[in-house]
Design a protein around this motif. Structure first.
Motif, PDB file in Angstrom:
ATOM      1  N   ARG A 232      -3.827   2.990   6.053  1.00  0.00           N
ATOM      2  CA  ARG A 232      -2.478   2.521   6.377  1.00  0.00           C
ATOM      3  C   ARG A 232      -1.680   2.393   5.082  1.00  0.00           C
ATOM      4  O   ARG A 232      -2.218   2.008   4.046  1.00  0.00           O
ATOM      5  N   HIS A 233      -0.404   2.739   5.143  1.00  0.00           N
ATOM      6  CA  HIS A 233       0.448   2.636   3.961  1.00  0.00           C
ATOM      7  C   HIS A 233       1.828   2.134   4.373  1.00  0.00           C
ATOM      8  O   HIS A 233       2.187   2.143   5.548  1.00  0.00           O
ATOM      9  N   ASP A 234       2.590   1.709   3.385  1.00  0.00           N
ATOM     10  CA  ASP A 234       3.896   1.097   3.623  1.00  0.00           C
ATOM     11  C   ASP A 234       5.063   2.010   3.278  1.00  0.00           C
ATOM     12  O   ASP A 234       6.173   1.539   3.019  1.00  0.00           O
ATOM     13  N   GLY A 235       4.848   3.308   3.286  1.00  0.00           N
ATOM     14  CA  GLY A 235       5.897   4.253   2.895  1.00  0.00           C
ATOM     15  C   GLY A 235       7.171   4.143   3.707  1.00  0.00           C
ATOM     16  O   GLY A 235       8.276   4.179   3.156  1.00  0.00           O
TER      17      GLY A 235
ATOM     18  N   SER B 143       0.864  -1.188   0.000  1.00  0.00           N
ATOM     19  CA  SER B 143       0.000   0.000   0.000  1.00  0.00           C
ATOM     20  C   SER B 143       0.894   1.230   0.000  1.00  0.00           C
ATOM     21  O   SER B 143       1.737   1.381   0.886  1.00  0.00           O
ATOM     22  N   ILE B 144       0.713   2.088  -1.004  1.00  0.00           N
ATOM     23  CA  ILE B 144       1.606   3.228  -1.154  1.00  0.00           C
ATOM     24  C   ILE B 144       0.850   4.420  -1.726  1.00  0.00           C
ATOM     25  O   ILE B 144      -0.096   4.257  -2.500  1.00  0.00           O
ATOM     26  N   TYR B 145       1.269   5.621  -1.307  1.00  0.00           N
ATOM     27  CA  TYR B 145       0.682   6.834  -1.871  1.00  0.00           C
ATOM     28  C   TYR B 145       1.053   6.955  -3.342  1.00  0.00           C
ATOM     29  O   TYR B 145       2.208   6.737  -3.719  1.00  0.00           O
ATOM     30  N   GLN B 146       0.074   7.310  -4.153  1.00  0.00           N
ATOM     31  CA  GLN B 146       0.286   7.525  -5.575  1.00  0.00           C
ATOM     32  C   GLN B 146      -0.146   8.949  -5.919  1.00  0.00           C
ATOM     33  O   GLN B 146      -1.052   9.507  -5.295  1.00  0.00           O
ATOM     34  N   MET B 147       0.492   9.517  -6.941  1.00  0.00           N
ATOM     35  CA  MET B 147       0.096  10.816  -7.472  1.00  0.00           C
ATOM     36  C   MET B 147       0.701  10.922  -8.869  1.00  0.00           C
ATOM     37  O   MET B 147       1.751  11.505  -9.071  1.00  0.00           O
TER      38      MET B 147
END
Length: 133
Positions: free
Chosen positions: A115-118, A37-41
């Motif tokens: 929740r994210h895995d950054g 799970s990761i932020y995307q843009m």
């Protein structure tokens, strides 16, 4: 590396916390996880994996979500450096400026606090740079 890069006109934007399905190599690189799970843009994509790299993962809108060559290349399409606060600011500004319509904005804001895995991705980058692959 010779791969075609460009706008994803078919699927459009990929924003907010997104689940990336990991390949066998991606599962090894990312501590046995099946999904990252990761932020995307982004709206730009790499269309195909270049020769000689190991694919790390994919999503439906963007099949090239990361690549790996031991001691040479380690990439992800997402933004492990983002925090919820950073992403909220970007989403709000892009919505106000008309880059994102109401639908994309509302859908992205609904997932921004997930929740994210950054931090784990950042840790893996540091280990890679230190030669601890």
């Amino acid at each position: 590396m010779g791969a075609k890069v460009g706008r994803n006109e078919e699927s459009g934007w990929e924003v907010s916390v997104t689940d990336v399905d990991l390949t066998t190599e991606g599962k090894k690189v990312f501590e046995g996880k099946n999904v990252l799970s990761i932020y995307q843009m982004h709206k730009d994509i790499v269309f195909d994996y270049p020769a000689g790299v190991q694919p790390l993962g994919s999503t439906k809108p963007c099949k090239v979500q990361g690549m790996f060559v031991p001691r040479r290349v380690f990439t992800v399409q997402g933004h492990p450096e983002f925090t919820e606060e950073i992403l909220v600011e970007i989403l709000e500004v892009r919505h106000q400026e008309g880059v994102f319509g109401d639908e994309i904005y509302k859908e992205a804001m609904a997932r921004v606090g997930r929740r994210h895995d950054g931090v784990m991705v950042g840790k893996r980058f540091i280990e890679f740079f230190l030669g601890k692959e």
